[in-house]
Design an enzyme around this catalytic site. Structure first.
Site, short mmCIF file in Angstrom:
data_model
loop_
_atom_site.label_atom_id
_atom_site.label_comp_id
_atom_site.label_asym_id
_atom_site.label_seq_id
_atom_site.Cartn_x
_atom_site.Cartn_y
_atom_site.Cartn_z
N SER A 137 0.81 -1.22 0.00
CA SER A 137 0.00 0.00 0.00
C SER A 137 0.84 1.27 0.00
O SER A 137 0.80 2.07 0.94
CB SER A 137 -0.94 -0.05 1.19
OG SER A 137 -1.67 -1.25 1.10
N ARG A 148 7.85 6.25 -3.99
CA ARG A 148 8.34 6.84 -2.74
C ARG A 148 7.65 6.14 -1.59
O ARG A 148 6.62 5.50 -1.78
CB ARG A 148 8.04 8.35 -2.68
CG ARG A 148 6.58 8.69 -2.90
CD ARG A 148 6.32 10.19 -2.96
NE ARG A 148 5.04 10.46 -3.59
CZ ARG A 148 4.86 10.79 -4.85
NH1 ARG A 148 5.91 10.90 -5.65
NH2 ARG A 148 3.66 11.00 -5.35
N ASP A 187 -3.95 -1.46 -1.51
CA ASP A 187 -5.05 -1.83 -0.61
C ASP A 187 -6.40 -1.28 -1.06
O ASP A 187 -7.46 -1.89 -0.85
CB ASP A 187 -4.76 -1.44 0.85
CG ASP A 187 -4.31 -0.01 1.03
OD1 ASP A 187 -4.19 0.72 0.04
OD2 ASP A 187 -4.08 0.40 2.20
C1 BGC Z 1 -0.28 5.09 0.25
C2 BGC Z 1 -1.33 4.39 -0.58
C3 BGC Z 1 -2.26 3.59 0.32
C4 BGC Z 1 -2.81 4.46 1.43
C5 BGC Z 1 -3.73 3.70 2.39
C6 BGC Z 1 -0.92 5.88 1.38
O1 BGC Z 1 0.07 6.44 2.20
O2 BGC Z 1 0.48 5.96 -0.56
O3 BGC Z 1 -0.73 3.54 -1.54
O4 BGC Z 1 -3.31 3.08 -0.45
O5 BGC Z 1 -1.73 5.02 2.18
O6 BGC Z 1 -3.09 2.64 2.99
#
Ligand code: BGC
Length: 475
Positions: free
Chosen positions: A156, A171, A209
């Site tokens: 995620s 990142r 996610d």
């Molecule tokens: C991430 C996402 C993720 C979200 C929720 C963010 O910090 O960049 O990829 O879906 O958090 O978990």
């Protein structure tokens, strides 16, 4: 000298987001989303094509592994999809140690592969040993080897995908900082850590996610209508939705003629909405918070909305009030949570917000426990006012990308009945009044009274079941 309640009121007002601000932000979200579907922009909304070209209808079947790295925990699951909108799931969960979150890439992927190995030994014992013998030589090249487990990897973080199971980490967010992993293909790295351990596992799909949440909610078919958005309001925030491939200008359609007429799920990475803070509210607390993060000037929307940040915002406000000698009667020790960035969990503002006792006695014990300070009723009222203001701003801002996608896709005119949003995460699940505040903000947008046609359902296990569904797409 100004009173504490007056100062608290002034600060709470700084966290207000007016209806006209909500509309300005929704318009800007739609503009950024469209521009960033057309072409890649380094500081814009990532709007990542995921290579997932359909959403499930509940009839899918099979057994898959899923590994879910979301924030603070790593989960390993095996998911059996039964083809009738139901599933069985076995899972193991471990906390990710700080040394791994900020260590090096080999340790990080090795840590995950070791947990997969333990999981297979424990839950798929002899079966997995059999598979190991059968498949170890074929692992790297042939995903259709019998007994090779297909794995959906819920990762995620923003990844620039180039195939369903290929993509480079753009990142880190949410406090992770493994510098040598940035720019690497996370599936390839994970696969080689699994291969080194001779585990019979093929990383078939990389799943954000939010994409998992969208897939899982569509599979479990809520009684409500079509699921338009999968989203997370937890440690971080983000959302995914289905877009017509013909509208994704930056997607190289020439390489994929077979799918041009289809839809593709887009991982918006809306945490990065308005990174230049042209329209987002920006208090001095937001400015300071941003400078303390490992990803300064990125994920600026997330830093006003998600769980990782709400406790820190409260701490920064209390620090200011203490500096003005308006709060806390005795000095705090140098080691106090008040002086320690990131020491306040979101549950602190959330529980204070929820305190309905007449003398705010729950707030009293939370403040005593967290800051070691006795408080007067006036002080507790001030703290609650601030906690409520921070939570309400988070919820009203959360309505912005949701409304933006609903308006942009014309879902309310295109489809009859209810439009469903599958959501997961501690903030949407537990922060008091979160959904009510989102709905109130929806009504201020062009959605207006049609807000009543939108259902928001908590989609549990999105990252396990959803990952399994994406691994199945790979077949
Ligand atoms: C991430 C996402 C993720 C979200 C929720 C963010 O910090 O960049 O990829 O879906 O958090 O978990």
């Amino acid at each position: 000298m100004v009173s504490l309640s007056t100062r608290a009121q002034q600060i709470a007002e700084e966290f207000e987001v007016s209806d006209s601000k909500i509309n300005e932000l929704v318009q800007y979200f739609i503009q950024e989303a469209e521009e960033c579907l057309a072409e890649k922009r380094e500081r814009g909304l990532p709007m990542i094509p995921t290579f997932v070209t359909g959403v499930p209808d509940g009839t899918e079947k099979g057994t898959f592994l899923a590994v879910d790295l979301g924030g603070t925990n790593l989960r390993v699951c095996s998911v059996c999809l039964k083809g009738d909108s139901t599933f069985d799931l076995i899972q193991e969960k471990v906390a990710v140690p700080q040394s791994i979150m900020k260590g090096d890439s080999a340790d990080f992927f090795g840590f995950m592969a070791d947990r997969v190995g333990e999981f297979l030994e424990k839950h798929h014992g002899s079966e997995s040993l059999y598979a190991k013998e059968q498949s170890s030589d074929a692992l790297k090249t042939n995903p259709s080897t019998p007994n090779l487990y297909k794995l959906g990897f819920t990762f995620s973080f923003p990844v620039d995908q180039s195939a369903l199971n290929r993509g480079k980490l753009m990142r880190w967010t949410k406090g992770f900082d493994i510098k040598d992993a940035v720019g690497k293909d996370v599936c390839a790295e994970f696969q080689s850590a699994l291969n080194i351990r001779q585990l019979p596992v093929y990383v078939a799909a990389l799943v954000n996610d939010t994409v998992g949440t969208l897939m899982a909610r569509s599979y479990t078919k809520p009684s409500a209508g079509r699921t338009l958005i999968g989203c997370i309001f937890g440690t971080g925030t983000n959302g995914a939705y289905s877009e017509k491939i013909s509208k994704i200008g930056k997607f190289d359609k020439d390489g994929h003629p077979e799918i041009v007429s289809k839809i593709m799920v887009i991982n918006t990475e809306w945490g990065s909405f308005d990174n230049d803070v042209k329209h987002l509210p920006n208090t001095r607390f937001d400015v300071v918070l941003n400078t303390h993060t490992p990803n300064p000037n990125y994920h600026m929307f997330e830093k006003r909305v998600s769980g990782l940040y709400l406790g820190e915002l409260l701490r920064l406000v209390l620090l200011e009030l203490q500096g003005e000698k308006l709060i806390f009667n005795k000095p705090c020790a140098d080691s106090s949570a008040l002086y320690t960035p990131w020491s306040i969990d979101t549950s602190v503002p959330s529980l204070i917000d929820a305190d309905k006792t007449s003398d705010l006695s729950e707030t009293e014990s939370i403040v005593l426990k967290v800051f070691g300070q006795e408080t007067t009723l006036e002080q507790r009222q001030a703290i609650q006012l601030i906690a409520k203001a921070i939570g309400k701003r988070s919820a009203r801002l959360s309505a912005v990308p949701l409304a933006g996608i609903i308006i942009k896709t014309k879902a309310l005119t295109k489809f009859e009945g209810e439009i469903d949003i599958g959501a997961d995460g501690s903030v949407v699940e537990f922060y008091p009044g979160f959904e009510k505040n989102i709905r109130e903000a929806f009504r201020a947008t062009p959605i207006g009274a049609e807000e009543s046609r939108i259902s928001i359902g908590i989609a549990k296990d999105g990252s396990g079941v959803g990952a399994a569904l994406c691994a199945l797409v790979a077949e």
